[in-house]
Design a protein around this motif. Structure first.
Motif, mmCIF file in Angstrom:
data_model
loop_
_atom_site.group_PDB
_atom_site.id
_atom_site.type_symbol
_atom_site.label_atom_id
_atom_site.label_comp_id
_atom_site.label_asym_id
_atom_site.label_seq_id
_atom_site.Cartn_x
_atom_site.Cartn_y
_atom_site.Cartn_z
ATOM 1 N N GLY A 50 61.286 14.868 35.595
ATOM 2 C CA GLY A 50 61.353 13.761 34.648
ATOM 3 C C GLY A 50 60.665 14.117 33.340
ATOM 4 O O GLY A 50 59.432 14.241 33.289
ATOM 5 N N PHE A 51 61.446 14.310 32.292
ATOM 6 C CA PHE A 51 60.898 14.863 31.053
ATOM 7 C C PHE A 51 59.875 13.927 30.424
ATOM 8 O O PHE A 51 58.873 14.385 29.868
ATOM 9 C CB PHE A 51 62.032 15.159 30.063
ATOM 10 C CG PHE A 51 61.609 16.055 28.942
ATOM 11 C CD1 PHE A 51 61.385 17.401 29.164
ATOM 12 C CD2 PHE A 51 61.401 15.551 27.665
ATOM 13 C CE1 PHE A 51 60.977 18.236 28.141
ATOM 14 C CE2 PHE A 51 60.994 16.386 26.634
ATOM 15 C CZ PHE A 51 60.777 17.732 26.870
ATOM 16 N N ASN A 52 60.108 12.614 30.479
ATOM 17 C CA ASN A 52 59.146 11.668 29.909
ATOM 18 C C ASN A 52 57.778 11.797 30.578
ATOM 19 O O ASN A 52 56.745 11.596 29.945
ATOM 20 C CB ASN A 52 59.650 10.227 30.056
ATOM 21 C CG ASN A 52 60.619 9.848 28.966
ATOM 22 O OD1 ASN A 52 61.135 10.707 28.260
ATOM 23 N ND2 ASN A 52 60.891 8.572 28.821
ATOM 24 N N LEU A 53 57.787 12.113 31.867
ATOM 25 C CA LEU A 53 56.520 12.255 32.584
ATOM 26 C C LEU A 53 55.710 13.420 32.030
ATOM 27 O O LEU A 53 54.483 13.328 31.889
ATOM 28 C CB LEU A 53 56.792 12.460 34.080
ATOM 29 C CG LEU A 53 57.626 11.380 34.775
ATOM 30 C CD1 LEU A 53 57.815 11.733 36.250
ATOM 31 C CD2 LEU A 53 56.969 10.018 34.643
ATOM 32 N N PHE A 54 56.397 14.526 31.702
ATOM 33 C CA PHE A 54 55.699 15.685 31.156
ATOM 34 C C PHE A 54 55.153 15.386 29.753
ATOM 35 O O PHE A 54 54.066 15.839 29.393
ATOM 36 C CB PHE A 54 56.634 16.892 31.108
ATOM 37 C CG PHE A 54 56.978 17.434 32.465
ATOM 38 C CD1 PHE A 54 56.007 18.036 33.257
ATOM 39 C CD2 PHE A 54 58.259 17.349 32.950
ATOM 40 C CE1 PHE A 54 56.320 18.537 34.509
ATOM 41 C CE2 PHE A 54 58.590 17.845 34.201
ATOM 42 C CZ PHE A 54 57.610 18.446 34.988
ATOM 43 N N VAL A 55 55.948 14.640 28.970
ATOM 44 C CA VAL A 55 55.493 14.279 27.626
ATOM 45 C C VAL A 55 54.224 13.444 27.713
ATOM 46 O O VAL A 55 53.236 13.694 26.991
ATOM 47 C CB VAL A 55 56.593 13.501 26.866
ATOM 48 C CG1 VAL A 55 56.056 12.967 25.540
ATOM 49 C CG2 VAL A 55 57.804 14.394 26.613
ATOM 50 N N ILE A 56 54.226 12.448 28.607
ATOM 51 C CA ILE A 56 53.053 11.572 28.736
ATOM 52 C C ILE A 56 51.872 12.322 29.330
ATOM 53 O O ILE A 56 50.721 12.097 28.949
ATOM 54 C CB ILE A 56 53.425 10.342 29.588
ATOM 55 C CG1 ILE A 56 54.477 9.505 28.855
ATOM 56 C CG2 ILE A 56 52.197 9.493 29.893
ATOM 57 C CD1 ILE A 56 55.041 8.377 29.659
ATOM 58 N N VAL A 86 50.895 9.857 36.724
ATOM 59 C CA VAL A 86 51.881 9.384 35.746
ATOM 60 C C VAL A 86 53.145 8.924 36.452
ATOM 61 O O VAL A 86 53.728 7.882 36.109
ATOM 62 C CB VAL A 86 52.187 10.501 34.721
ATOM 63 C CG1 VAL A 86 53.267 10.038 33.746
ATOM 64 C CG2 VAL A 86 50.934 10.903 33.962
ATOM 65 N N SER A 87 53.582 9.674 37.447
ATOM 66 C CA SER A 87 54.798 9.317 38.188
ATOM 67 C C SER A 87 54.629 7.994 38.924
ATOM 68 O O SER A 87 55.540 7.153 38.933
ATOM 69 C CB SER A 87 55.152 10.426 39.187
ATOM 70 O OG SER A 87 55.330 11.660 38.541
ATOM 71 N N TRP A 88 53.468 7.809 39.542
ATOM 72 C CA TRP A 88 53.217 6.568 40.274
ATOM 73 C C TRP A 88 53.155 5.373 39.323
ATOM 74 O O TRP A 88 53.637 4.289 39.644
ATOM 75 C CB TRP A 88 51.926 6.691 41.070
ATOM 76 C CG TRP A 88 51.649 5.513 41.959
ATOM 77 C CD1 TRP A 88 50.641 4.615 41.853
ATOM 78 C CD2 TRP A 88 52.415 5.109 43.099
ATOM 79 N NE1 TRP A 88 50.717 3.671 42.842
ATOM 80 C CE2 TRP A 88 51.801 3.941 43.634
ATOM 81 C CE3 TRP A 88 53.550 5.614 43.731
ATOM 82 C CZ2 TRP A 88 52.289 3.287 44.748
ATOM 83 C CZ3 TRP A 88 54.042 4.962 44.857
ATOM 84 C CH2 TRP A 88 53.413 3.814 45.347
ATOM 85 N N ALA A 89 52.579 5.578 38.142
ATOM 86 C CA ALA A 89 52.519 4.504 37.153
ATOM 87 C C ALA A 89 53.909 4.130 36.650
ATOM 88 O O ALA A 89 54.175 2.964 36.318
ATOM 89 C CB ALA A 89 51.637 4.929 35.976
#
Length: 435
Positions: free
Chosen positions: A385-391, A402-405
Motif C-alpha cells: 500500500g503506497f500511501n502507507l509507505f508515504v505516511i 500505520v496499517s492498523w490505523a
C-alpha cells in the motif's frame, strides 16, 4: 476448461515474472513475447510487426498528454507552500465540528485531489503539514494517521485523476464524462470519512482536544484568502473540462500554466523548484507511459489468444448473477491491491474484466468508478500500500501501526463500494447531464 488454459498459463507466467522482481514494464513485455511466441506460435517477424503497431498507437494517444501535465502540476504544488495555506484556510472552518482539525486531512486531501491526480502527491503534500500539526496538538494518533491514509487515496477518484485517464484510454470511454462520474462518489467517500471521524470523536471526546466554537468574520476572511489560490486552480482545470471549453489535456496545460503563475505571484516559485518538479514529473510520466505501452501489447496478445472472450463465455455459462460477479471482482481486486500499484492493476486486469462486466450489463462509466475505488483500497493495504509507505516516511511510525490505523478507513471504503453498487446513479447522474 481447455479454453481457459492460455489465460491460466499467462497469469502464472506473469506472477512468476513479477515475483522474480522484474519491473512491471519488463514483466508485461516478457509475458507478451511468451504468449505470442510460445502459446500462439507466431513468428518473430509477425511479433515485431504487432509490437511496432501497438506500441506506437498506445504511446501517441492524445489523451495521454494530460498525464505528465497533471503530474507536473502536482509536483509544483508539493514543493511550494500551498499545502500550508490550505491547512491555515481550513483550520478555522472545522473548529465547531466533532474531531476539529482531524477533518483537515479529509478536506485538505479532497481539495488537493481536485488539483492533482496523484494519490502519492495528495498524501505527501497534505501530510507534511497535518501530521506535525496534529501531533503537536495531541490529537489521537491512529485516527490522524488513518484519516490521512484513507483521504489521501481521494487523489485517484476526484478528478483530475491519472488512473481515470488511463482507464478512459484503455476502455475507450470519454475522459470528461469519466471525470464527471467520479465527482459525487468522491464527495460521498470524503463525507463518509468525516462522518466516521465525527462518530469516533463523539464516542471518545479525548481523541480531539477542545477548541473554540465560534468563527469571527476576520478568521473567515483570512480563510478565504488562504483558500483562494486552491479554488482558482480547481475552477480553471475542472471548469474548463465541464464547460466544454477545453479537453482534459488542454485543461491540464491550463492548470500547469495557472499553477506556475500563481506560485510565482505568491513568491514561492524558484528556478530550483521549477527544475526539480519538471524532472520528477518526467521520471514519473515515463514510468506510467512505459507501463501503458507494455499493457497495450499484453492486451493485444490476449485478444489474439481469445482470452477475454473465453473467460466471458465461461462466466456466462456459469450463470453468475450480476451481484455475485461484482463480489467476485471486488475480492479479485482486493487481492491484487495487496501486491500491485494502482496503474498496474488497471492496465493488467482491464482487458479481462471489462468485457465481462459489460456483458453482465454494467455501464463502463460506472465500472470505471468502481475500479478506481477498488484501487484506492489497495493504496492502504499492506504489504504494498503506497500511501502507507508515504505516511511511514512522514511520521516514522512502524508500517504495522500505520496499517492498523488505516484499517477502519478501508472498511469505510467497503461501505462506499456497497452504496455505489446499490445506487449506481451516484456515479452516473452528472455524466447524464453532459451533452
Amino acid at each position: 476448461m481447455d479454453a481457459l488454459f492460455p489465460a491460466f498459463l499467462l497469469l502464472s507466467f506473469l506472477i512468476l515474472a513479477l515475483g522474480m522482481g522484474l519491473w512491471v514494464f519488463a514483466g508485461l513485455l516478457l509475458v507478451t513475447v511468451f504468449g505470442l511466441g510460445v502459446i500462439a506460435d507466431f513468428s518473430p517477424d509477425r511479433i515485431g510487426v504487432i509490437a511496432r503497431s501497438v506500441l506506437w498507437k498506445s504511446a501517441t494517444t492524445w489523451e495521454l498528454a494530460a498525464i505528465p501535465l497533471f503530474i507536473w502540476m502536482g509536483e509544483i504544488i508539493f514543493r511550494t507552500d500551498i499545502s500550508e495555506r490550505l491547512f491555515r484556510g481550513l483550520a478555522p472552518l472545522v473548529e465547531g465540528i466533532p474531531g476539529r482539525l482531524l477533518h483537515t486531512n479529509v478536506m485538505g486531501c479532497t481539495l488537493f485531489a481536485a488539483m492533482s491526480g496523484s494519490t502519492a502527491a495528495t498524501t505527501a503534500t497534505i501530510g507534511k503539514i497535518t501530521t506535525t500539526a496534529l501531533a503537536e496538538r495531541k490529537y489521537y494518533a491512529p485516527l490522524a494517521v488513518g484519516s490521512l491514509a484513507g483521504a489521501g487515496s481521494l487523489g485517484l477518484l476526484i478528478p483530475p485523476s491519472i488512473v481515470m485517464i488511463i482507464y478512459g484510454v484503455l476502455a475507450e470511454v470519454s475522459i470528461a464524462r469519466l471525470f464527471a462520474a467520479g465527482v459525487l462518489p468522491g464527495l460521498m467517500l470524503a463525507a463518509l470519512f468525516s462522518g466516521y471521524i465525527m462518530l469516533q470523536c463523539v464516542l471518545h471526546p479525548q481523541f480531539a482536544p477542545k477548541g473554540v466554537t465560534s468563527l469571527t468574520f476576520a478568521q473567515l476572511g483570512r480563510s478565504f484568502v488562504d483558500l483562494l489560490p486552491i479554488f482558482a486552480l480547481i475552477v480553471i482545470v475542472l471548469g474548463g473540462i465541464y464547460s466544454g471549453l477545453a479537453t482534459p489535456s488542454e485543461a491540464a496545460a491550463l492548470g500547469v500554466g495557472a499553477t506556475i503563475l500563481l506560485t510565482y505571484m505568491m513568491r514561492c516559485l524558484t528556478l530550483e523548484v521549477l527544475v526539480e518538479s519538471l524532472m520528477s514529473a518526467v521520471r514519473t510520466s515515463c514510468m506510467v507511459v512505459a507501463i501503458l505501452m507494455a499493457a497495450a501489447l499484453l492486451s493485444s496478445t490476449m485478444g489474439y489468444l481469445h482470452i477475454p472472450m473465453n473467460i466471458a463465455n465461461a462466466i456466462a455459462e456459469a450463470n453468475f448473477s450480476p451481484l455475485a460477479l461484482l463480489l467476485m471482482l471486488a475480492a479479485f481486486y482486493i487481492v491484487l491491491g495487496l501486491f500491485l500499484d494502482g496503474i498496474s492493476i488497471v492496465v493488467m486486469s482491464l482487458p479481462i474484466t471489462l468485457p465481462i462486466v459489460v456483458q453482465a450489463g454494467y455501464d463502463p462509466l460506472w465500472f470505471g468508478v468502481f475500479l478506481v475505488l477498488m484501487v484506492e483500497m489497495g493504496m492502504i493495504t499492506p504489504p504494498v500500500g503506497f500511501n502507507l509507505f508515504v505516511i511511514q516516511g512522514l511520521t516514522g511510525q512502524p508500517l504495522g501501526e500505520v496499517s492498523w490505523a488505516a484499517f477502519p478507513f478501508f472498511l469505510v471504503m467497503c461501505l462506499a463500494v456497497a452504496i455505489l453498487a446499490i445506487e449506481p446513479r451516484i456515479a452516473l447522474f452528472l455524466p447524464s447531464l453532459m451533452p
